[in-house]
Motif scaffolding. Structure first.
Motif, PDB file in Angstrom:
ATOM      1  N   GLY A 321       0.809  -1.277  -0.112  1.00 40.02           N
ATOM      2  CA  GLY A 321       0.087   0.150   0.100  1.00 40.02           C
ATOM      3  C   GLY A 321       0.887   1.087   0.220  1.00 40.02           C
ATOM      4  O   GLY A 321       0.297   2.381   0.465  1.00 40.02           O
ATOM      5  N   GLY A 322       1.973   1.365  -0.521  1.00 37.20           N
ATOM      6  CA  GLY A 322       2.915   2.473  -0.442  1.00 37.20           C
ATOM      7  C   GLY A 322       2.602   3.321  -1.337  1.00 37.20           C
ATOM      8  O   GLY A 322       1.486   3.900  -1.558  1.00 37.20           O
ATOM      9  N   GLU A 323       3.535   3.408  -2.631  1.00 36.92           N
ATOM     10  CA  GLU A 323       3.308   4.489  -3.465  1.00 36.92           C
ATOM     11  C   GLU A 323       2.215   4.263  -4.369  1.00 36.92           C
ATOM     12  O   GLU A 323       1.958   3.037  -4.671  1.00 36.92           O
ATOM     13  N   PRO A 324       1.383   5.047  -4.808  1.00 34.50           N
ATOM     14  CA  PRO A 324       0.213   4.847  -5.615  1.00 34.50           C
ATOM     15  C   PRO A 324       0.669   4.435  -7.113  1.00 34.50           C
ATOM     16  O   PRO A 324       1.610   4.784  -7.359  1.00 34.50           O
ATOM     17  N   PRO A 325      -0.475   4.021  -7.827  1.00 39.81           N
ATOM     18  CA  PRO A 325       0.010   3.493  -9.160  1.00 39.81           C
ATOM     19  C   PRO A 325       0.050   4.637 -10.052  1.00 39.81           C
ATOM     20  O   PRO A 325      -0.399   5.800  -9.831  1.00 39.81           O
ATOM     21  N   LEU A 326       1.014   4.414 -11.234  1.00 37.29           N
ATOM     22  CA  LEU A 326       1.341   5.515 -12.143  1.00 37.29           C
ATOM     23  C   LEU A 326      -0.089   5.403 -12.791  1.00 37.29           C
ATOM     24  O   LEU A 326      -0.817   4.276 -12.885  1.00 37.29           O
ATOM     25  N   THR A 327      -0.401   6.619 -13.584  1.00 35.87           N
ATOM     26  CA  THR A 327      -1.640   6.664 -14.454  1.00 35.87           C
ATOM     27  C   THR A 327      -1.643   6.237 -15.799  1.00 35.87           C
ATOM     28  O   THR A 327      -2.476   6.304 -16.505  1.00 35.87           O
ATOM     29  N   VAL A 328      -0.457   6.145 -16.322  1.00 37.60           N
ATOM     30  CA  VAL A 328      -0.090   5.890 -17.535  1.00 37.60           C
ATOM     31  C   VAL A 328       0.750   4.407 -17.710  1.00 37.60           C
ATOM     32  O   VAL A 328       1.805   4.693 -17.278  1.00 37.60           O
ATOM     33  N   ALA A 329       0.519   3.578 -18.379  1.00 38.87           N
ATOM     34  CA  ALA A 329       1.309   2.523 -18.757  1.00 38.87           C
ATOM     35  C   ALA A 329       1.334   2.273 -20.195  1.00 38.87           C
ATOM     36  O   ALA A 329       0.332   2.652 -21.096  1.00 38.87           O
ATOM     37  N   LEU A 330       2.499   1.954 -20.620  1.00 36.73           N
ATOM     38  CA  LEU A 330       2.912   1.661 -21.967  1.00 36.73           C
ATOM     39  C   LEU A 330       3.238   0.284 -22.325  1.00 36.73           C
ATOM     40  O   LEU A 330       4.223  -0.164 -21.614  1.00 36.73           O
ATOM     41  N   LEU A 331       2.591  -0.513 -23.246  1.00 33.35           N
ATOM     42  CA  LEU A 331       2.825  -1.725 -23.816  1.00 33.35           C
ATOM     43  C   LEU A 331       3.572  -1.556 -25.057  1.00 33.35           C
ATOM     44  O   LEU A 331       2.809  -1.045 -26.039  1.00 33.35           O
ATOM     45  N   SER A 332       4.662  -1.825 -25.051  1.00 34.97           N
ATOM     46  CA  SER A 332       5.538  -1.747 -26.246  1.00 34.97           C
ATOM     47  C   SER A 332       6.093  -2.948 -26.779  1.00 34.97           C
ATOM     48  O   SER A 332       6.510  -3.893 -26.062  1.00 34.97           O
ATOM     49  N   GLY A 333       6.426  -3.146 -28.128  1.00 34.76           N
ATOM     50  CA  GLY A 333       6.892  -4.351 -28.498  1.00 34.76           C
ATOM     51  C   GLY A 333       6.562  -4.479 -30.231  1.00 34.76           C
ATOM     52  O   GLY A 333       5.833  -3.802 -30.504  1.00 34.76           O
ATOM     53  N   THR A 334       7.250  -5.467 -30.668  1.00 32.88           N
ATOM     54  CA  THR A 334       7.250  -5.645 -32.122  1.00 32.88           C
ATOM     55  C   THR A 334       5.804  -5.957 -32.706  1.00 32.88           C
ATOM     56  O   THR A 334       4.896  -6.373 -32.202  1.00 32.88           O
ATOM     57  N   ALA A 335       5.598  -5.776 -33.944  1.00 24.60           N
ATOM     58  CA  ALA A 335       4.090  -6.014 -34.419  1.00 24.60           C
ATOM     59  C   ALA A 335       3.828  -7.362 -34.470  1.00 24.60           C
ATOM     60  O   ALA A 335       4.856  -8.528 -34.701  1.00 24.60           O
ATOM     61  N   GLY A 336       2.753  -7.885 -33.932  1.00 25.57           N
ATOM     62  CA  GLY A 336       2.318  -9.211 -33.990  1.00 25.57           C
ATOM     63  C   GLY A 336       2.593 -10.186 -32.559  1.00 25.57           C
ATOM     64  O   GLY A 336       2.392 -10.924 -32.417  1.00 25.57           O
ATOM     65  N   VAL A 337       3.198  -9.140 -31.880  1.00 27.04           N
ATOM     66  CA  VAL A 337       3.952  -9.702 -30.575  1.00 27.04           C
ATOM     67  C   VAL A 337       2.616  -9.823 -29.421  1.00 27.04           C
ATOM     68  O   VAL A 337       2.974 -10.548 -28.296  1.00 27.04           O
ATOM     69  N   GLY A 338       1.436  -9.437 -29.473  1.00 27.14           N
ATOM     70  CA  GLY A 338       0.230  -9.487 -29.058  1.00 27.14           C
ATOM     71  C   GLY A 338       0.076  -8.598 -27.851  1.00 27.14           C
ATOM     72  O   GLY A 338      -0.516  -8.659 -26.733  1.00 27.14           O
ATOM     73  N   LYS A 339       0.571  -7.424 -28.377  1.00 31.58           N
ATOM     74  CA  LYS A 339       0.399  -6.161 -27.347  1.00 31.58           C
ATOM     75  C   LYS A 339      -1.119  -5.811 -26.929  1.00 31.58           C
ATOM     76  O   LYS A 339      -1.670  -5.762 -25.871  1.00 31.58           O
ATOM     77  N   SER A 340      -1.881  -5.846 -28.181  1.00 35.99           N
ATOM     78  CA  SER A 340      -3.480  -5.401 -28.164  1.00 35.99           C
ATOM     79  C   SER A 340      -3.949  -6.648 -27.278  1.00 35.99           C
ATOM     80  O   SER A 340      -5.199  -6.362 -26.422  1.00 35.99           O
ATOM     81  N   ALA A 341      -3.708  -7.860 -27.723  1.00 38.26           N
ATOM     82  CA  ALA A 341      -4.327  -9.083 -26.817  1.00 38.26           C
ATOM     83  C   ALA A 341      -4.108  -8.958 -25.495  1.00 38.26           C
ATOM     84  O   ALA A 341      -4.995  -8.901 -24.534  1.00 38.26           O
ATOM     85  N   LEU A 342      -2.879  -8.622 -25.010  1.00 35.44           N
ATOM     86  CA  LEU A 342      -2.468  -8.595 -23.753  1.00 35.44           C
ATOM     87  C   LEU A 342      -3.250  -7.239 -22.976  1.00 35.44           C
ATOM     88  O   LEU A 342      -3.862  -7.359 -22.084  1.00 35.44           O
ATOM     89  N   ALA A 343      -3.410  -6.220 -23.743  1.00 33.92           N
ATOM     90  CA  ALA A 343      -4.042  -4.914 -23.174  1.00 33.92           C
ATOM     91  C   ALA A 343      -5.404  -5.241 -22.913  1.00 33.92           C
ATOM     92  O   ALA A 343      -6.153  -4.970 -21.968  1.00 33.92           O
ATOM     93  N   VAL A 344      -6.030  -5.807 -23.849  1.00 39.84           N
ATOM     94  CA  VAL A 344      -7.528  -6.246 -23.820  1.00 39.84           C
ATOM     95  C   VAL A 344      -7.734  -7.079 -22.607  1.00 39.84           C
ATOM     96  O   VAL A 344      -8.705  -6.916 -21.925  1.00 39.84           O
ATOM     97  N   ARG A 345      -6.930  -8.286 -22.577  1.00 37.90           N
ATOM     98  CA  ARG A 345      -6.945  -9.157 -21.400  1.00 37.90           C
ATOM     99  C   ARG A 345      -6.939  -8.400 -20.058  1.00 37.90           C
ATOM    100  O   ARG A 345      -7.840  -8.788 -19.296  1.00 37.90           O
ATOM    101  N   TRP A 346      -5.865  -7.659 -19.987  1.00 43.00           N
ATOM    102  CA  TRP A 346      -5.783  -7.083 -18.832  1.00 43.00           C
ATOM    103  C   TRP A 346      -7.005  -6.007 -18.358  1.00 43.00           C
ATOM    104  O   TRP A 346      -7.486  -5.924 -17.096  1.00 43.00           O
ATOM    105  N   ALA A 347      -7.323  -5.432 -19.423  1.00 41.96           N
ATOM    106  CA  ALA A 347      -8.286  -4.408 -19.093  1.00 41.96           C
ATOM    107  C   ALA A 347      -9.751  -5.073 -18.730  1.00 41.96           C
ATOM    108  O   ALA A 347     -10.460  -4.487 -17.810  1.00 41.96           O
TER     109      ALA A 347
END
Length: 1019
Positions: A321-347
């Motif tokens: 319960g220390g520092e609060p979460p950052l408000t901006v996260a960035l998923l970066s990686g090459t094309a087709g690596v599954g960024k969108s899939a991970l983002a949607v799954r986590w969301a």
């Protein structure tokens, strides 16, 4: 209670700008008005000149009547704080002064507490003072407000907060609280990697926690960063600390501590303060707002990424319960690596943590042809947040400001998928710490980390066990029976999830073929492709997988795949696909081919018979089309697709607006088709204007104009019409260009962009005059006069109306002459010549009676009935208006209905039927806001205020005039500004502000050379 029975006041700028009197929140009005208060609060107790206020509130974008608007804002703010003891906004020789005690403003209280803390011993007292100071922060200063001065001040104050946090850390380190500080220090160092003071604090905390090697590594990291990025070495203080750590200097160990003393961070305090405020108010700020749920469907057979999911989870629930979460996260990686899939799954996994909704946009940042513009993304978000289309501002900056205002204080998740640059993302960031923004991008977007403190999560290729695990989920036990072949297949797919899914679909279709044979076949394709000579780039390898899947398609399915890559829209209905690939009108054949492509994971099926493609696949398909399909064939395919959209739009419009011609069709179905296809229709117009399909762009924009103008999003209508202007100019079709400019001028006028409307109309007029089209010339002249009317230039308006009348007389157009006479009569009435106005109205009435135009007849009768000498009986006018009202309601014409209601309200007010008049005006306002007619809205608000005042409801009347004043100032309608001031003066009666408003009204009326407004204005 303050002395004298008045209430104590508290003001806040360290977050959303706010004021409380006696503990109760005060309505501070719209954003520009809160900017004015912000300047006064920063300078509390010191006068601010008018020039300084205008510069700080508008910068170099001050409107023509900025001084008048500023005075109105100050007047409203003065009333808002009138109940507070010792608080006043008054005019001094040196400017305007807010007399509030500076310590009632959180900024000045913060600075005083920090001054005391820095001069205080012992440390426990200093820590308590710093904790109090930082506890005043509720988020970023002036959250939701944007001006150059406020932006600069915001950066200054954030620097002050950072310095205060560093001071607090020094104090707590002296108190021996290194263990409690370490998690927060680690996060802060990642956010500020070049700050030597922060690095030293982290090194000391690590050393005291028994982690000497980690402290040494922390020093090495900042030394390398300073050398690489700044070309410098650490300063002497940090070098000396490092030396003492290396020799285990016993003096570095902390003294024994006391009870824990916490220095909270800004974001955790903001969350606590918001919760307290909401409990005090008894409801959340979004109690009556739209809750969007825009997330795409979750991904099937999702495998692996447990570490990345955990990293994202830590943004919501940091350990201890220390520092609060950052408000901006960035998923970066090459094309087709599954960024969108991970983002949607986590969301989907964390959506419960965002009760105010989830926003999503696929920015298509790497689509060379059709990336989503910032303006369009903002329009989509505003629509999802419940902002009606006509209320969406036209400009990107204005949309961004409205978006930040709408989302401020809401706990929302914003998913920005496939971003290409910081510039594409930055305007989409909320101005509040209550939201979390998740961005996916192939680019590392260093600016998001450096400037906005984004937490980057890098996605690498799937680990081999996870890649094989995904194949196992997709094709089953064959993976376990051929483990080596499965591993080889995963490697051949570059361990990219997109490629693995495509390969698995092909393997599933060929269940009788061993995996080893499929791997060998893929290897053969890789040998044949020159695309692999890319230095091991996985994006090149995955194209080999695409090729493998593509080569196994039948010829007709392969052609369909290639042509789908040309479609500028994001998704397409099966009917549109049938037109694109030319199945001879056989929708079933298109559906069959789409099924083949769907099973191969080359297209994705969506609801309602719609299909889309991953952006990598779209680019690959378009590349194949360029290579294998001749340019005339590609152009023919797009021509068929655009013809399909034009035909559908024409049929839908004919159903919705039959114009007296019987047309078979269901209006609800027609309207639904346009609404679903609107993004594609807009994309076709933009693509056509840029790629030579000019006639489609012009025809489609003209076809859609009536629908978009009547009730669609005005900003979208303007974008489509702007494409038409460009396309017509490229064609050299001056007639089409003039029509598009005339339509664009109307849209600007509806949005209250009066000067732009006038400039656009003048371009159209020049073209029509040169083309020798007098009927169109007369229409544009009339519209130019209407803009002049709203701007208060009545003599120029009359000149344009007279020219229009001359054109119509020469043409023998009785309806045009009658319209011009009515407008000239309105000018006469506005300038005080009631006799001339009555004569013109009477002449127009005769023409309308002859023409059998009952609606226009009713309108002119209402104008005659509202003249002081009552040149027509009110009962006759009311009867005609009621008939007209029934007719336009039956036709579904909301614009005409709103105007008929305001006309009927004027008659009822003259007949003393005030309750009926107020009801008509309230219904008219609902319609005017829905259609986005802002100028008529300001007029109706003033009418309602005057009716309410006549009914003895002074407070409610004042509220209506106040709204009218703000709107009229914003759009530049001087006459309605004067009417609003006049109404405010009457509603305030004998107060000091009444005289001020009356002076303002008289001054504007005099500048316009018109008499004071009647009880309900004519026109």
């Amino acid at each position: 209670m303050a002395c004298g029975g008045q209430l104590a006041a508290e003001f806040g700028v360290l977050g959303v700008v706010e004021a409380r009197i006696g503990g109760e929140p005060v309505d501070l009005g719209h954003a520009r008005q809160r900017c004015v208060l912000s300047v006064l609060l920063v300078e509390a107790g010191r006068p601010v000149t008018v020039d300084q206020l205008m510069d700080r509130v508008w910068g170099d974008r001050a409107p023509q009547r900025a001084a008048g608007a500023l005075y109105s804002y100050l007047s409203r703010l003065r009333r808002a704080v009138a109940g507070a003891g010792g608080v006043e906004i008054r005019r001094e020789p040196g400017g305007y002064l807010l007399t509030a005690d500076p310590q009632s403003v959180d900024l000045h209280r913060f600075r005083r507490l920090m001054t005391e803390a820095r001069a205080t011993r012992p440390d426990r007292v200093a820590a308590d003072l710093i904790g109090q100071a930082l506890g005043l922060w509720r988020g970023d200063p002036f959250a939701g407000l944007e001006t150059p001065w406020l932006d600069a001040m915001r950066r200054t104050l954030l620097g002050e907060r950072f310095a205060a946090e560093l001071d607090g850390t020094d104090v707590l380190l002296r108190l021996g609280r290194h263990g409690e500080l370490l998690p927060g220090l680690t996060a802060a160092v990642a956010e500020h990697p070049l700050d030597e003071r922060l690095a030293g604090q982290a090194m000391l905390a690590l050393y005291r926690c028994g982690r000497q090697a980690d402290a040494d590594e922390q020093y090495r990291r900042i030394r390398h960063r300073l050398a690489d990025e700044l070309g410098s070495d650490p300063g002497p203080a940090l070098r000396r600390l490092h030396e003492r750590i290396l020799v285990a200097d016993p003096e570095l160990f902390a003294p024994a501590g006391d009870e824990p003393i916490t220095v909270p961070s800004g974001e955790s305090r903001a969350a606590e303060n918001r919760a307290t405020e909401n409990r005090a108010a008894g409801e959340t700020p979004q109690a009556a707002t739209t809750v969007p749920t825009q997330l795409p469907a979750d991904v099937r057979a999702f495998t692996g990424r447990t570490g990345e999911m955990a990293a994202l989870d830590r943004l919501l629930a940091p350990p201890g319960g220390g520092e609060p979460p950052l408000t901006v996260a960035l998923l970066s990686g090459t094309a087709g690596v599954g960024k969108s899939a991970l983002a949607v799954r986590w969301a989907h996994h964390v959506r419960h943590a965002f009760p105010d909704g989830q926003l999503y946009v696929n920015l298509r940042g790497y689509d060379a042809e059709q990336p989503v513009t910032v303006a369009d993304a903002l329009a989509g978000f505003l629509t999802a947040l419940g902002v009606r289309g006509p209320e969406i501002p036209p400009g990107t900056d204005e949309r961004a400001g409205r978006y930040r205002s709408e989302i401020t204080g809401r706990r929302m998740l914003v998913l920005l998928d496939n971003a290409s640059s910081v510039e594409q993302v930055r305007p989409l960031l909320p101005g509040t710490g209550s939201c979390l923004v998740l961005i996916t991008s192939r680019d590392s977007l260093p600016g998001m980390v450096a400037v906005h403190g984004a937490e980057r999560v890098n996605l690498d290729l799937l680990p081999l066990p996870d890649a094989v695990g995904l194949l196992r989920k997709l094709i089953g036990v064959r993976v376990d029976t051929e483990p080596q072949a499965a591993a080889d297949l995963a490697a051949a797919c570059a361990r990219l999830p997109l490629a693995l899914r495509i390969a698995a679909e092909l393997a599933a279709e060929r269940a009788d073929v061993p995996l080893a044979d499929l791997v060998a076949e893929l290897g053969d394709h890789q040998v044949r492709l020159d695309l692999l000579d890319a230095g091991g780039d996985p994006r090149a390898e995955v194209r080999a997988v695409f090729s493998w899947s593509y080569q196994n398609l039948s010829a007709d399915a392969a052609r369909a795949f290639r042509l789908l890559g040309l479609d500028p829209g994001e998704t397409a209905h099966v009917d549109a696909v049938a037109a694109l690939i030319d199945t001879g009108g056989r929708t079933g054949e298109a559906r069959r081919l789409l099924g083949v492509l769907t099973r191969a994971s080359l297209v994705q099926a969506g609801p309602g018979g719609r299909y889309g493609m991953h952006d990598l696949l779209r680019a690959y398909a378009a590349e194949l089309a360029t290579r294998h399909d001749a340019e005339p064939d590609r152009r023919a395919a797009l021509t068929r697709l655009f013809d399909h959209y034009l035909s559908g739009a024409s049929a839908a419009m004919a159903t919705l607006y039959p114009d007296g011609v019987p047309v078979a069709g269901d209006p609800d179905a027609a309207r639904a088709w346009i609404e679903v296809e609107r993004p594609n229709l807009a994309a076709v117009c933009a693509y056509g204007a840029a790629h030579g399909f000019y006639r489609h762009t012009v025809a489609l924009a003209e076809t859609l104009f009536r629908y978009l103008d009547a009730g669609g999003p005005v900003a979208e209508a303007a974008a489509v019409t702007t494409s038409a202007v460009s396309a017509a100019r490229a064609l050299g079709d001056r007639d089409a260009q003039a029509r598009a400019l005339s339509n664009l001028g109307r849209l600007h006028r509806r949005q209250g962009r009066l000067h732009e409307a006038a400039a656009t109309y003048r371009q159209a007029l020049a073209l029509y005059t040169d083309l020798g089209e007098p009927a169109a010339e007369g229409l544009v002249l009339r519209n130019l006069g209407s803009v002049d009317w709203r701007l208060g230039d009545y003599r120029r308006a009359a000149e344009h109306y007279r020219r229009a009348w001359t054109v119509y007389e020469r043409l023998g157009d009785d309806a045009g002459q009658a319209d011009a006479l009515v407008r000239l009569g309105l000018v006469d009435a506005r300038l005080g010549d009631q006799t001339q106005a009555a004569q013109r109205f009477a002449s127009a009435l005769d023409l309308y009676v002859t023409l059998g135009d009952r609606f226009s007849e009713a309108y002119v009768l209402s104008l005659l009935a509202r003249l002081p000498q009552r040149a027509a009986p009110p009962d006759r006018a009311a009867g005609r208006l009621e008939q007209s009202l029934a007719a336009v309601r039956s036709a579904g014409d909301r614009t005409a209905e709103a105007y008929a209601l305001t006309d009927l309200a004027g008659i009822d007010a003259r007949r003393g039927r005030l309750a009926e008049a107020a009801g008509h005006l309230r219904r008219a306002l609902v319609l005017l806001r829905r259609i986005g007619d802002r100028a008529s809205e300001a007029e109706a608000l003033n009418d309602l205020g005057q009716v309410l005042l006549a009914a003895g409801e002074a407070a409610e009347a004042r509220a209506q005039h106040d709204q009218a004043l703000a709107l009229a100032e914003e759009i530049g309608d001087r006459y309605e500004q004067a009417r609003a001031h006049d109404g405010m003066a009457a509603a305030l009666r004998d107060t000091g502000d009444a005289g001020t408003h009356l002076d303002q009204a008289r001054r504007i009326f005099a500048e316009l050379e018109v008499p004071a407004a009647p009880v309900v204005s004519v026109g």
